[in-house]
Design an enzyme around this catalytic site. Structure first.
Site, PDB file in Angstrom:
ATOM      1  N   ASP A   1     -17.846  35.203  23.701  1.00  0.00           N
ATOM      2  CA  ASP A   1     -18.589  34.618  22.578  1.00  0.00           C
ATOM      3  C   ASP A   1     -19.320  35.655  21.733  1.00  0.00           C
ATOM      4  OD1 ASP A   1     -17.755  32.159  23.565  1.00  0.00           O
ATOM      5  OD2 ASP A   1     -19.556  31.907  24.784  1.00  0.00           O
TER       6      ASP A   1
ATOM      7  N   VAL B   1     -24.217  39.670   9.924  1.00  0.00           N
ATOM      8  CA  VAL B   1     -25.558  39.248   9.484  1.00  0.00           C
ATOM      9  C   VAL B   1     -25.605  37.748   9.223  1.00  0.00           C
ATOM     10  CG1 VAL B   1     -26.342  41.481   8.617  1.00  0.00           C
ATOM     11  CG2 VAL B   1     -24.979  39.999   7.120  1.00  0.00           C
TER      12      VAL B   1
ATOM     13  N   ASN C   1      -9.728  28.003  27.640  1.00  0.00           N
ATOM     14  CA  ASN C   1     -11.124  28.338  27.972  1.00  0.00           C
ATOM     15  C   ASN C   1     -11.808  29.053  26.803  1.00  0.00           C
ATOM     16  OD1 ASN C   1      -9.394  30.509  28.393  1.00  0.00           O
ATOM     17  ND2 ASN C   1     -10.431  31.275  30.212  1.00  0.00           N
ATOM     18  N   ALA C   2     -11.015  29.691  25.945  1.00  0.00           N
ATOM     19  CA  ALA C   2     -11.583  30.418  24.803  1.00  0.00           C
ATOM     20  C   ALA C   2     -12.009  29.442  23.718  1.00  0.00           C
ATOM     21  CB  ALA C   2     -10.541  31.388  24.242  1.00  0.00           C
ATOM     22  N   GLY C   3     -13.013  29.823  22.972  1.00  0.00           N
ATOM     23  CA  GLY C   3     -13.436  29.045  21.811  1.00  0.00           C
ATOM     24  C   GLY C   3     -13.878  30.038  20.753  1.00  0.00           C
ATOM     25  N   HIS C   4     -13.064  30.212  19.713  1.00  0.00           N
ATOM     26  CA  HIS C   4     -13.348  31.223  18.694  1.00  0.00           C
ATOM     27  C   HIS C   4     -13.679  30.531  17.376  1.00  0.00           C
ATOM     28  CE1 HIS C   4     -10.788  34.352  21.103  1.00  0.00           C
ATOM     29  NE2 HIS C   4     -11.802  33.855  21.774  1.00  0.00           N
TER      30      HIS C   4
ATOM     31  N   GLN D   1     -12.337  35.931  25.914  1.00  0.00           N
ATOM     32  CA  GLN D   1     -13.402  36.279  26.869  1.00  0.00           C
ATOM     33  C   GLN D   1     -13.974  37.669  26.523  1.00  0.00           C
ATOM     34  OE1 GLN D   1     -10.226  34.855  28.435  1.00  0.00           O
ATOM     35  NE2 GLN D   1     -11.277  33.048  27.752  1.00  0.00           N
TER      36      GLN D   1
ATOM     37  N   LYS E   1     -15.705  37.311  18.244  1.00  0.00           N
ATOM     38  CA  LYS E   1     -14.346  37.855  18.063  1.00  0.00           C
ATOM     39  C   LYS E   1     -13.586  37.093  16.980  1.00  0.00           C
ATOM     40  CE  LYS E   1     -13.565  37.020  22.430  1.00  0.00           C
ATOM     41  NZ  LYS E   1     -14.923  36.604  22.846  1.00  0.00           N
TER      42      LYS E   1
HETATM   43  P1  GDP Z   1     -15.937  34.290  20.097  1.00  0.00           P
HETATM   44  O1  GDP Z   1     -15.570  33.451  21.265  1.00  0.00           O
HETATM   45  O2  GDP Z   1     -16.143  35.721  20.460  1.00  0.00           O
HETATM   46  O3  GDP Z   1     -15.003  34.137  18.932  1.00  0.00           O
HETATM   47  O4  GDP Z   1     -17.359  33.763  19.596  1.00  0.00           O
HETATM   48  P2  GDP Z   1     -17.812  32.223  19.421  1.00  0.00           P
HETATM   49  O5  GDP Z   1     -17.165  31.687  18.187  1.00  0.00           O
HETATM   50  O6  GDP Z   1     -17.625  31.460  20.681  1.00  0.00           O
HETATM   51  O7  GDP Z   1     -19.375  32.403  19.240  1.00  0.00           O
HETATM   52  C1  GDP Z   1     -19.901  33.181  18.214  1.00  0.00           C
HETATM   53  C2  GDP Z   1     -20.853  32.307  17.385  1.00  0.00           C
HETATM   54  O8  GDP Z   1     -21.657  33.140  16.576  1.00  0.00           O
HETATM   55  C3  GDP Z   1     -20.119  31.371  16.424  1.00  0.00           C
HETATM   56  O9  GDP Z   1     -20.885  30.211  16.274  1.00  0.00           O
HETATM   57  C4  GDP Z   1     -20.091  32.171  15.129  1.00  0.00           C
HETATM   58  O10 GDP Z   1     -20.009  31.332  13.980  1.00  0.00           O
HETATM   59  C5  GDP Z   1     -21.419  32.864  15.195  1.00  0.00           C
HETATM   60  N1  GDP Z   1     -21.482  34.195  14.555  1.00  0.00           N
HETATM   61  C6  GDP Z   1     -20.556  35.181  14.553  1.00  0.00           C
HETATM   62  N2  GDP Z   1     -21.066  36.291  14.004  1.00  0.00           N
HETATM   63  C7  GDP Z   1     -22.354  36.009  13.666  1.00  0.00           C
HETATM   64  C8  GDP Z   1     -23.405  36.765  13.091  1.00  0.00           C
HETATM   65  O11 GDP Z   1     -23.296  37.943  12.791  1.00  0.00           O
HETATM   66  N3  GDP Z   1     -24.614  36.113  12.908  1.00  0.00           N
HETATM   67  C9  GDP Z   1     -24.793  34.802  13.240  1.00  0.00           C
HETATM   68  N4  GDP Z   1     -25.973  34.251  13.040  1.00  0.00           N
HETATM   69  N5  GDP Z   1     -23.804  34.066  13.782  1.00  0.00           N
HETATM   70  C10 GDP Z   1     -22.617  34.668  14.004  1.00  0.00           C
HETATM   71  P1  IMO Z   2     -14.293  33.305  24.436  1.00  0.00           P
HETATM   72  O1  IMO Z   2     -12.868  33.764  24.199  1.00  0.00           O
HETATM   73  C1  IMO Z   2     -17.600  32.701  27.187  1.00  0.00           C
HETATM   74  C2  IMO Z   2     -16.573  31.867  31.347  1.00  0.00           C
HETATM   75  C3  IMO Z   2     -16.909  30.489  31.873  1.00  0.00           C
HETATM   76  C4  IMO Z   2     -17.170  30.807  33.330  1.00  0.00           C
HETATM   77  C5  IMO Z   2     -16.137  31.889  33.631  1.00  0.00           C
HETATM   78  C6  IMO Z   2     -14.863  31.352  34.273  1.00  0.00           C
HETATM   79  O2  IMO Z   2     -14.693  32.160  23.599  1.00  0.00           O
HETATM   80  O3  IMO Z   2     -15.230  34.460  24.372  1.00  0.00           O
HETATM   81  P2  IMO Z   2     -12.798  29.949  33.367  1.00  0.00           P
HETATM   82  O4  IMO Z   2     -12.736  28.582  32.750  1.00  0.00           O
HETATM   83  O5  IMO Z   2     -12.208  31.018  32.493  1.00  0.00           O
HETATM   84  O6  IMO Z   2     -12.245  29.999  34.757  1.00  0.00           O
HETATM   85  O7  IMO Z   2     -14.371  30.250  33.536  1.00  0.00           O
HETATM   86  O8  IMO Z   2     -15.817  32.490  32.381  1.00  0.00           O
HETATM   87  N1  IMO Z   2     -15.736  31.884  30.130  1.00  0.00           N
HETATM   88  C7  IMO Z   2     -16.207  32.181  28.912  1.00  0.00           C
HETATM   89  N2  IMO Z   2     -17.471  32.425  28.496  1.00  0.00           N
HETATM   90  N3  IMO Z   2     -16.562  32.775  26.312  1.00  0.00           N
HETATM   91  C8  IMO Z   2     -15.303  32.559  26.734  1.00  0.00           C
HETATM   92  O9  IMO Z   2     -14.236  32.723  25.937  1.00  0.00           O
HETATM   93  C9  IMO Z   2     -15.075  32.201  28.077  1.00  0.00           C
HETATM   94  N4  IMO Z   2     -13.977  31.913  28.809  1.00  0.00           N
HETATM   95  C10 IMO Z   2     -14.391  31.735  30.061  1.00  0.00           C
HETATM   96  O10 IMO Z   2     -18.044  29.949  31.236  1.00  0.00           O
HETATM   97  O11 IMO Z   2     -18.439  31.396  33.471  1.00  0.00           O
HETATM   98 MG    MG Z   3     -16.228  31.727  22.278  1.00  0.00          MG
END
Ligand code: GDP
Ligand code: IMO
Ligand code: MG
Length: 435
Positions: free
Chosen positions: A18, A423, A43-46, A233, A21
């Site tokens: 998170d 930012v 498991n990923a959420g982007h 991850q 990415k």
């Molecule tokens: P990922 O799994 O690495 O793609 O990240 P996630 O999408 O799960 O979580 C990142 C969160 O931070 C999302 O809600 C994005 O919209 C938000 N985000 C990303 N970059 C920034 C930043 O520079 N500032 C703020 N405030 N939010 C950001």
């Molecule tokens: P992105 O790509 C944050 C964490 C889970 C748990 C551990 C194992 O969005 O960054 P799993 O379901 O993979 O067996 O869970 O890994 N986890 C993540 N935490 N971002 C993720 O993906 C994750 N994918 C798995 O919360 O602690």
């Molecule tokens: Mg994520």
């Protein structure tokens, strides 16, 4: 940052996932031709924010929001076909083109089945209080286990032979039912035949997309197309190098790119390490700088730190330079993308962890022993904070001095130049830095 100098590039999280990415992939994608997801699964959420629209990508590469690029899911992933088809339908409804010419899925990827999701849930439910992993319950661990142990792993290409596929699934379901009954006293039985028929329907829908993506990427490389590999991850969740057993079941460091995508190491030149200006973690496991107090809550609320996949509140804490340096040593990023700098505005001072006190001794090496890490007390340095809202800042020199000092401190500590600074969540809320 000059993207043309990067060559084929991977985007890798340096913390516990998170890091942002999805946003960085979306941003860089304008300079690449092929968007590749190579590991993990649903498991990923982007998150990608485009104008007023927010997209949460789980299995599809984040580059799919850029109309001109080809999108590829490769063999190192684990695919839940129902979830993938649902994700595709939802995106297509929002006007995203996912036609077979554009989106390709590997015939080598492994399939997630109902027994995988079930085992994920049952194992967590019945685990001793202190040993629950806090997984995403998407069946990821059990699916990768079956892949590696080989008897029960099933790849997408196997659905091309319906009779054999039905037979195999009937046998696997019988074994799984016996296992669930014996180990968990679970009375429910999974119907292998019905599951096989359901999956063959999914296969018919996915068939136009399925191909040998290893060959496809080889051809793309030979044609001089530029590839952007999207990590899932983060390094601290890597099955070998993360905070085991509180990790995911795939390789989330640089090595996972070549094995997951089926490209040679020589094909990857750029490595963007994505890192938040503080630490977050979702699920269980050690996190030495966690702030279980009002400061932690403050970061969570300001940063919107709630899981993209499960909606769980993320644990928040100060920047952990011990863990981050360890991750940077594993990945050796060519550039850092430091995200969420805006979130920290309004603090008088910021703490950064430079060591752990373990058994009365101060160490600055990241320990392998998870128990030791659970006991570790962070040793902090303090850096000055800033008040200014950074959301509108697009120029490095326009950042407050303390904010520049903060990111420069991280860059020096990780011995990696800064390429981008986040930012805000929007697509354009980023500062490009250096060459
Ligand atoms: P990922 O799994 O690495 O793609 O990240 P996630 O999408 O799960 O979580 C990142 C969160 O931070 C999302 O809600 C994005 O919209 C938000 N985000 C990303 N970059 C920034 C930043 O520079 N500032 C703020 N405030 N939010 C950001
Ligand atoms: P992105 O790509 C944050 C964490 C889970 C748990 C551990 C194992 O969005 O960054 P799993 O379901 O993979 O067996 O869970 O890994 N986890 C993540 N935490 N971002 C993720 O993906 C994750 N994918 C798995 O919360 O602690
Ligand atoms: Mg994520």
């Amino acid at each position: 940052m000059d993207f043309t100098k990067l060559g084929n590039t991977c985007v890798i999280g340096l913390q516990w996932g998170d890091e942002g990415k999805g946003k960085i992939v979306d941003l860089l994608m304008g300079h690449f031709d092929v968007s590749v997801r190579y590991s993990g699964g649903a498991n990923a959420g982007h998150t990608v924010i485009v104008g007023s629209e927010t997209f949460a990508l789980h299995q599809l590469p984040s580059g799919c929001l850029r109309p001109t690029v080809r999108c590829v899911i490769t063999g190192g992933t684990v695919i839940d076909p129902a979830v993938l088809l649902g994700e595709m339908a939802a995106l297509e409804q929002r006007g995203i083109d996912l036609s077979p010419e554009r989106f390709k899925l590997s015939d080598r990827a492994h399939l997630v089945f109902p027994w995988h999701r079930k085992e994920d849930v049952l194992a967590e439910k019945t685990a001793h209080a202190g040993s629950k992993l806090g997984t995403t319950a998407r069946g990821i661990g059990p699916c990768y286990s079956d892949k590696v142990s080989r008897h029960w792993g099933v790849r997408i290409c196997e659905m091309q032979h319906p009779d054999r596929f039905r037979e195999r699934l009937a046998r696997i379901a019988a074994q799984k039912n016996a296992y669930f009954a014996a180990v968990y006293s679970d009375p429910e039985t999974l119907d292998g035949k019905a599951i096989a028929n359901e999956y063959l329907e999914f296969a018919a829908q996915l068939a136009p997309h399925v191909c040998d993506t290893t060959q496809l990427l080889r051809e793309s490389l030979d044609e001089g197309r530029r590839l952007l590999f999207e990590g899932a991850q983060g390094a601290m969740l890597d099955v070998d190098h993360g905070t085991y057993p509180y990790v995911t079941s795939s390789s989330a460091t640089g090595g996972g790119v070549a094995t997951g995508a089926g490209v040679p190491l020589s094909a990857i030149q750029g490595r963007v390490g994505v890192i938040k200006a503080y630490s977050t973690r979702v699920g269980a496991g050690p996190m030495p700088t966690e702030l279980a107090d009002r400061t932690g809550e403050w970061i969570r609320e300001r940063g919107g730190e709630y899981g993209t996949t499960t909606g769980r509140a993320r644990r928040c804490g100060w920047f952990d330079a011990v863990a981050a340096s360890y991750a940077a040593n594993l990945v050796d990023p060519t550039h850092l993308a430091i995200m969420h700098l805006d979130t920290l505005a309004g603090m008088d001072e910021l703490k950064v962890c430079v060591g752990y006190r373990c058994d009365g001794k101060i160490v600055n090496r990241f320990p392998a022993d998870t128990y030791a890490l659970e006991q570790a007390e962070p040793v902090y340095e303090t850096l000055p904070g800033w008040d200014e809202d950074l959301g509108a800042c697009r120029d490095y020199d326009a950042l407050p001095k303390a904010a520049r000092g903060y990111v420069e401190w991280i860059s020096e500590r990780l011995r990696t130049p800064i390429g981008m600074i986040g930012v805000g969540p929007a697509r354009d809320q980023v500062i490009m830095v250096g060459s």
